[in-house]
Enzyme design. Structure first.
Site, PDB file in Angstrom:
ATOM      1  N   HIS A 124     -26.743  -6.039  12.078  1.00 12.48           N
ATOM      2  CA  HIS A 124     -26.554  -7.513  11.631  1.00 12.48           C
ATOM      3  C   HIS A 124     -27.815  -7.475  10.811  1.00 12.48           C
ATOM      4  O   HIS A 124     -28.276  -8.789  10.073  1.00 12.48           O
ATOM      5  CB  HIS A 124     -26.935  -8.537  13.134  1.00 12.48           C
ATOM      6  CG  HIS A 124     -26.279  -8.176  14.022  1.00 12.48           C
ATOM      7  ND1 HIS A 124     -26.607  -8.781  15.414  1.00 12.48           N
ATOM      8  CD2 HIS A 124     -24.586  -7.884  14.115  1.00 12.48           C
ATOM      9  CE1 HIS A 124     -25.502  -8.693  15.953  1.00 12.48           C
ATOM     10  NE2 HIS A 124     -24.428  -8.107  15.234  1.00 12.48           N
ATOM     11  N   CYS A 132     -27.303 -10.767  -4.595  1.00 18.61           N
ATOM     12  CA  CYS A 132     -26.630 -11.851  -4.871  1.00 18.61           C
ATOM     13  C   CYS A 132     -24.734 -11.940  -4.718  1.00 18.61           C
ATOM     14  O   CYS A 132     -24.190 -11.075  -4.941  1.00 18.61           O
ATOM     15  CB  CYS A 132     -26.501 -11.378  -6.562  1.00 18.61           C
ATOM     16  SG  CYS A 132     -25.744 -12.843  -7.218  1.00 18.61           S
ATOM     17  N   CYS A 135     -23.307 -11.141  -8.208  1.00 23.43           N
ATOM     18  CA  CYS A 135     -22.853 -10.130  -9.338  1.00 23.43           C
ATOM     19  C   CYS A 135     -23.601  -8.784  -8.263  1.00 23.43           C
ATOM     20  O   CYS A 135     -23.580  -7.333  -8.824  1.00 23.43           O
ATOM     21  CB  CYS A 135     -24.283  -9.667 -10.011  1.00 23.43           C
ATOM     22  SG  CYS A 135     -24.669 -11.064 -10.304  1.00 23.43           S
ATOM     23  N   SER A 199     -30.887  -7.527  25.295  1.00 22.40           N
ATOM     24  CA  SER A 199     -29.641  -7.633  25.104  1.00 22.40           C
ATOM     25  C   SER A 199     -28.836  -8.070  26.406  1.00 22.40           C
ATOM     26  O   SER A 199     -28.595  -7.023  26.651  1.00 22.40           O
ATOM     27  CB  SER A 199     -29.189  -6.969  23.918  1.00 22.40           C
ATOM     28  OG  SER A 199     -27.393  -7.571  23.479  1.00 22.40           O
ATOM     29  N   SER A 200     -28.133  -9.601  25.921  1.00 23.66           N
ATOM     30  CA  SER A 200     -27.555 -10.071  26.635  1.00 23.66           C
ATOM     31  C   SER A 200     -26.327  -9.277  27.162  1.00 23.66           C
ATOM     32  O   SER A 200     -25.105  -9.810  27.568  1.00 23.66           O
ATOM     33  CB  SER A 200     -27.578 -11.796  26.780  1.00 23.66           C
ATOM     34  OG  SER A 200     -27.701 -12.124  25.889  1.00 23.66           O
TER      35      SER A 200
HETATM   36 ZN    ZN Z   1     -25.720 -13.055  -9.720  1.00 20.55          ZN
END
Ligand code: ZN
Length: 255
Positions: A124, A132, A135, A199-200
């Site tokens: 995750h 960004c 860019c 973790s479930s």
């Molecule tokens: Zn940027």
């Protein structure tokens, strides 16, 4: 039959010793003893009025940045000051001794790395970086940017185009990072023992990873306080606090 605590952790230690390719899948329950709430759960106390799907989402980041960064701020602050707990440390120790091959985590807090783990696959993403959206530049979410954000609510922005930077975490409405997912899949295909820690197994598709291993004949240990959809497939269910469990397991290797 429910085994007593010490018998259970002895059985976990034995299965780890017998296995060749142990893979960990960690989730929010591993980080709650470090004070980090599960951001996918509404009932943490940090965000009483917010539905996480509404604010922890790509569309919130794009169209309601104030809501998004207001949601992120208390979480970022908790993570910034959090320390790994004993379960993180025990997993790092077992990895260093070669007993654990990889740690696949649904957590974004970098606590495995802070505890000394090396082969951590963050399915995750993680809050350690910012990207960004225009860019595609990726920069570290360093101390200066983080402190400006959590203390002054100064939203990090791109030096090139001025866009708000997005933390490299997987939001609702986003795909999982491709490379991390491939690498995780590879480890689960090769695993002969999978240990789910905190973790479930409710969040898809990360919850499908243990199935890959089980269908190849791997054993499954589940160490969570809650029930999971894979409980009936588990070799061992360890429904105890992760810190107590891993303290005990590590002790079995050190005696
Ligand atoms: Zn940027």
């Amino acid at each position: 039959m429910i085994l007593p605590f010490e018998d259970l952790t002895s059985s976990v230690a034995k299965l780890i010793t017998e296995a060749n390719h142990v893979v960990i899948l960690s989730g929010a329950g591993l980080a709650t003893p470090s004070g980090i709430p599960d951001f996918r759960s509404a009932k943490t106390g940090l965000w009483e009025t917010n539905d996480p799907m509404q604010v922890a989402s790509l569309s919130a980041f794009r169209h309601r940045p104030n809501d998004f960064f207001n949601w992120l701020k208390p979480l970022a602050e908790k993570i910034y000051y959090a320390k790994p707990n004993f379960a993180h440390t025990a997993l790092a120790t077992l990895e260093q001794s070669g007993k654990i091959k990889a740690i696949v985590t649904q957590n974004i807090d970098c606590l495995h790395q802070k505890a000394g783990s090396k082969n951590v696959i963050e399915v995750h993403g993680s809050i350690a970086q910012l990207e960004c959206p225009k860019c595609k530049v990726i920069i570290p979410f360093n101390d200066e940017l983080m402190l400006n954000f959590i203390e002054e609510f100064s939203i990090p922005s791109c030096n090139h185009c001025g866009s708000n930077l997005k933390p490299s975490i997987t939001l609702f409405e986003e795909m999982l990072p491709y490379e991390a997912w491939n690498l995780a899949t590879h480890h689960f295909e090769n695993a002969d023992l999978v240990i789910v820690v905190g973790s479930s197994l409710e969040v898809s598709p990360a919850n499908q990873l243990p199935m890959i291993a089980i269908s190849n004949g791997a054993k499954l240990i589940i160490n969570t306080l809650s029930t999971t959809p894979l409980d009936s497939r588990a070799t061992l269910l360890v429904n105890y606090d992760v810190v107590a469990v891993w303290k005990s397991i590590l002790g079995k290797f050190q005696n």
